[in-house]
Write an enzyme that holds these catalytic residues in place. Structure first.
Site, PDB file in Angstrom:
ATOM      1  N   GLY A  93       0.813  -1.210   0.000  1.00  0.00           N
ATOM      2  CA  GLY A  93       0.000   0.000   0.000  1.00  0.00           C
ATOM      3  C   GLY A  93       0.845   1.258   0.000  1.00  0.00           C
ATOM      4  N   TYR A 124      27.912  -0.031  -0.280  1.00  0.00           N
ATOM      5  CA  TYR A 124      28.406   1.267  -0.734  1.00  0.00           C
ATOM      6  C   TYR A 124      29.206   2.007   0.345  1.00  0.00           C
ATOM      7  CZ  TYR A 124      24.749   0.576  -4.321  1.00  0.00           C
ATOM      8  OH  TYR A 124      23.948   0.082  -5.301  1.00  0.00           O
ATOM      9  N   LYS A 166      20.330  -2.190   1.106  1.00  0.00           N
ATOM     10  CA  LYS A 166      20.424  -3.576   0.654  1.00  0.00           C
ATOM     11  C   LYS A 166      21.319  -4.420   1.551  1.00  0.00           C
ATOM     12  CE  LYS A 166      20.362  -1.562  -3.970  1.00  0.00           C
ATOM     13  NZ  LYS A 166      21.106  -0.317  -3.687  1.00  0.00           N
ATOM     14  N   PRO A 176       8.461   6.347  -5.330  1.00  0.00           N
ATOM     15  CA  PRO A 176       8.746   7.180  -6.507  1.00  0.00           C
ATOM     16  C   PRO A 176       9.302   6.357  -7.664  1.00  0.00           C
ATOM     17  CG  PRO A 176       9.502   8.273  -4.518  1.00  0.00           C
ATOM     18  CD  PRO A 176       9.117   6.863  -4.120  1.00  0.00           C
ATOM     19  N   LEU A 177       8.822   6.648  -8.862  1.00  0.00           N
ATOM     20  CA  LEU A 177       9.315   5.967 -10.058  1.00  0.00           C
ATOM     21  C   LEU A 177      10.760   6.380 -10.351  1.00  0.00           C
ATOM     22  CD1 LEU A 177       8.534   4.130 -12.515  1.00  0.00           C
ATOM     23  CD2 LEU A 177       7.908   6.240 -13.716  1.00  0.00           C
ATOM     24  N   VAL A 178      11.072   7.630 -10.055  1.00  0.00           N
ATOM     25  CA  VAL A 178      12.414   8.172 -10.287  1.00  0.00           C
ATOM     26  C   VAL A 178      13.082   8.421  -8.938  1.00  0.00           C
ATOM     27  CG1 VAL A 178      13.767  10.053 -11.280  1.00  0.00           C
ATOM     28  CG2 VAL A 178      11.683   9.268 -12.440  1.00  0.00           C
ATOM     29  N   GLY A 179      14.200   7.773  -8.721  1.00  0.00           N
ATOM     30  CA  GLY A 179      14.943   7.950  -7.481  1.00  0.00           C
ATOM     31  C   GLY A 179      16.362   8.391  -7.766  1.00  0.00           C
ATOM     32  N   PHE A 180      17.136   8.540  -6.698  1.00  0.00           N
ATOM     33  CA  PHE A 180      18.517   9.003  -6.820  1.00  0.00           C
ATOM     34  C   PHE A 180      19.463   7.920  -6.298  1.00  0.00           C
ATOM     35  CE2 PHE A 180      22.312  11.460  -5.682  1.00  0.00           C
ATOM     36  CZ  PHE A 180      22.452  12.255  -6.816  1.00  0.00           C
ATOM     37  N   HIS A 233      20.724  -7.868  -1.994  1.00  0.00           N
ATOM     38  CA  HIS A 233      21.532  -7.248  -3.050  1.00  0.00           C
ATOM     39  C   HIS A 233      21.954  -8.225  -4.147  1.00  0.00           C
ATOM     40  CE1 HIS A 233      24.545  -3.670  -3.561  1.00  0.00           C
ATOM     41  NE2 HIS A 233      24.055  -4.061  -4.713  1.00  0.00           N
ATOM     42  N   ASP A 265      18.637   5.711  -2.931  1.00  0.00           N
ATOM     43  CA  ASP A 265      19.008   4.300  -2.971  1.00  0.00           C
ATOM     44  C   ASP A 265      20.457   4.143  -2.534  1.00  0.00           C
ATOM     45  OD1 ASP A 265      18.358   1.452  -4.455  1.00  0.00           O
ATOM     46  OD2 ASP A 265      20.459   2.046  -4.703  1.00  0.00           O
TER      47      ASP A 265
END
Length: 285
Positions: free
Chosen positions: A13, A53, A82, A17-21, A113, A48
């Site tokens: 639910g 990282y 991840k 966002p479709l576009v992330g950074f 990951h 993300d």
């Protein structure tokens, strides 16, 4: 609605966002603060990261300082991180560590990951154990949504054939005109799993996609950059994206995707010989 404001409803639910950074290679307190400040100014609301990282702490610190500056709060952003492959089988401890580094009460999306393990065998058994632990973390409120990364159709079928109570919401994979798999796309569409692309512009330091003459010609015809064409190609398929840059010009232009690539040009973008730049999960049993 602008593409950069578009959100996809997940099975829980929640809206993602479709576009992330993307934040791979974004490291160091000052660099991370500066980069995320520009990203928030541009309108990105999904960030993300990953244990691999080594920047979760920098991101947590930066967001604590930046959200008030942009008149935002934790609920206004979506954080993905991840599971490090070495941590298979102890995902609960890994989530606890990520929460501490990010300095927040919950993670919006937590992904396995890689379907394989580092330093261990029995890959299937270990990723199954990781998933069970992730489900428990959802129940405890530490994580809101769970998914996978670099999973093939085979890995996804294995996961779905086990009744863990929660299905994967997202599969993040390498996805660009030089690397796309119709069988994976069709399977995820059928099963209600959102595909999210990484390396949309090609491999790190590799400009094969950005310098491709066909892609440059399409960009010139549309009055866009090659990067915008590559990113629009994905979202035009309803594939989520997480482009990364440290340059203000690109941070802003990479989320300005309110145009349509004509059908004939989409066919061209689907016609290239396939080349994989990143890990190959087909090697993982």
């Amino acid at each position: 609605m602008s593409i950069k404001n578009k959100k996809i409803k997940l099975p829980s639910g929640d809206y993602m966002p479709l576009v992330g950074f993307g934040t791979w290679l974004v490291k160091g307190r000052e660099s991370t603060l500066k980069t995320l400040d520009m990203a928030l100014e541009a309108g990105y609301r999904l960030f993300d990261t990953a244990a691999m990282y080594n920047n979760e702490g920098d991101i947590g610190d930066a967001l604590k300082e930046l959200l008030p500056r942009h008149n935002l709060s934790r609920k206004d952003i979506f954080i993905t991180t991840k599971l490090y492959p070495e941590d298979h089988g102890k995902a609960d401890k890994a989530i606890e560590s990520s929460l501490k580094k990010l300095d927040c009460d919950y993670i919006d999306l937590y992904l396995i990951h890689w379907p394989g393990t580092y330093g261990k065998s029995e890959h299937a058994k270990m990723r199954s154990k990781s998933w069970e632990q992730m489900v428990e973390c959802v129940k405890k409120g530490f994580v809101r949504n769970i998914g996978v990364s670099n999973y093939t159709v085979r890995h996804l079928k294995e996961l779905l054939n086990n009744d863990f109570g929660i299905r994967p919401a997202v599969n993040q994979v390498e996805w660009h005109p030089f690397c796309h798999q119709k069988d994976l796309y069709d399977f995820c569409q059928k099963e209600g799993i959102l595909l999210q692309a990484y390396q949309s512009l090609g491999g790190a330091g590799n400009r094969d996609l950005l310098e491709n003459e066909n892609i440059k010609n399409i960009a010139k015809k549309l009055g866009k950059t090659p990067a915008q064409v590559l990113l629009r190609w994905a979202v035009q398929q309803n594939v989520a994206i997480i482009p990364k840059s440290k340059t203000k010009e690109y941070i802003f232009s990479n989320c300005e995707l309110d145009f349509t690539i004509p059908e004939e040009d989409m066919k061209t973008l689907f016609s290239f010989k396939q080349t994989k730049y990143d890990w190959d999960p087909n090697t993982i049993p």
